[in-house]
Design a protein around this motif. Structure first.
Motif, short mmCIF file in Angstrom:
data_model
loop_
_atom_site.label_atom_id
_atom_site.label_comp_id
_atom_site.label_asym_id
_atom_site.label_seq_id
_atom_site.Cartn_x
_atom_site.Cartn_y
_atom_site.Cartn_z
N LEU A 71 0.84 -1.20 0.00
CA LEU A 71 0.00 0.00 0.00
C LEU A 71 0.87 1.25 0.00
CD1 LEU A 71 -2.32 -1.23 2.88
CD2 LEU A 71 -2.83 -1.33 0.43
N SER A 72 0.55 2.18 -0.86
CA SER A 72 1.28 3.45 -0.92
C SER A 72 2.79 3.21 -1.01
CB SER A 72 0.94 4.33 0.29
OG SER A 72 -0.45 4.57 0.32
N ARG A 74 4.57 0.72 0.02
CA ARG A 74 5.21 0.09 1.18
C ARG A 74 4.48 -1.19 1.53
NH1 ARG A 74 4.98 3.91 6.00
NH2 ARG A 74 5.65 2.00 6.99
N LYS A 116 -7.68 1.34 6.84
CA LYS A 116 -8.03 1.72 5.46
C LYS A 116 -9.29 0.98 5.07
CE LYS A 116 -6.16 -1.17 2.02
NZ LYS A 116 -7.27 -0.94 1.22
N TYR A 121 -7.19 1.64 -2.43
CA TYR A 121 -5.92 1.17 -2.96
C TYR A 121 -4.77 1.45 -1.99
CZ TYR A 121 -1.73 0.87 -5.80
OH TYR A 121 -0.48 0.57 -6.25
N GLY A 122 -4.69 2.67 -1.50
CA GLY A 122 -3.56 3.07 -0.65
C GLY A 122 -3.96 3.19 0.80
N ASN A 124 -3.86 5.99 4.13
CA ASN A 124 -3.71 7.40 4.52
C ASN A 124 -3.24 7.44 5.97
OD1 ASN A 124 -4.72 8.52 2.08
ND2 ASN A 124 -6.76 7.94 2.72
#
Length: 185
Positions: A71-72, A74, A116, A121-122, A124
């Motif tokens: 994710l993001s 990582r 999340k 997708y990512g 925060n």
């Protein structure tokens, strides 16, 4: 009269611990994330060692309880729920891994998560989860607080092993989160 004075001094001296801290900071304990229905999900084991002057601990995460996600940009280990995932955030700086009956900060830092949505997708980092620990009913109970984990993106000043302060935490609404409590028993 002498008996009354004795018992007053006994209770005031702190020798009597009947109503004091009941949770044992020794041996092996389980870490459970508790959902809104009260169901416990065992995610780790903690071993407390009080052999030295400090009470130290080590955590063994139950990796089978977590799924791998990228994710993001990582890798994350996430505990998957129907609508939200709870992803572990390893504390990135120096930590003593030492606790006392009055201070669980190091352990709280080792139990950081970010949530999340299951279809996002990512991740925060402003969706950080910090469980403030307190002894309750012979357990350590973590109450969910929200935090912006972007604060951890900048290394703390030299010697500052406790960069997260009260002003960085906001009490979370238990009804709006899938896993509002963490219990160590």
């Amino acid at each position: 009269m002498k008996t009354a004075v004795f018992w007053s001094l006994f209770f005031l001296s702190g020798v009597y611990t009947g109503s004091a801290f009941a949770f044992s900071l020794g041996g092996e304990k389980t870490v459970n994330l508790v959902d809104q229905n009260g169901e416990r999900h065992q995610v780790a084991t903690i071993v407390f060692d009080s052999a030295g002057k400090d009470i130290t601990y080590s955590i063994d995460w139950h990796e089978e309880a977590f799924a791998d996600h990228f994710l993001s940009m990582r890798p994350f280990k996430c505990f998957e729920g129907p609508d939200k995932y709870w992803c572990r955030v390893p504390y990135p700086y120096e930590i003593r891994r030492s606790v006392s009956k009055q201070d669980f900060t190091d352990l709280e830092y080792d139990l950081l998560f970010v949530w999340k949505g299951s279809n996002e997708y990512g991740v925060n980092l402003w969706n950080g989860i910090y469980y403030k620990l307190a002894e309750q009913d012979n357990q350590l109970v973590g109450t969910l607080h929200e935090m912006d984990m972007d604060k951890l993106g900048v290394p703390p000043e030299a010697g500052d092993l406790r960069p997260v302060g009260e002003t960085d935490l906001e009490a979370g609404d238990p009804d709006s989160h899938w896993l509002p409590r963490l219990v160590i028993e």
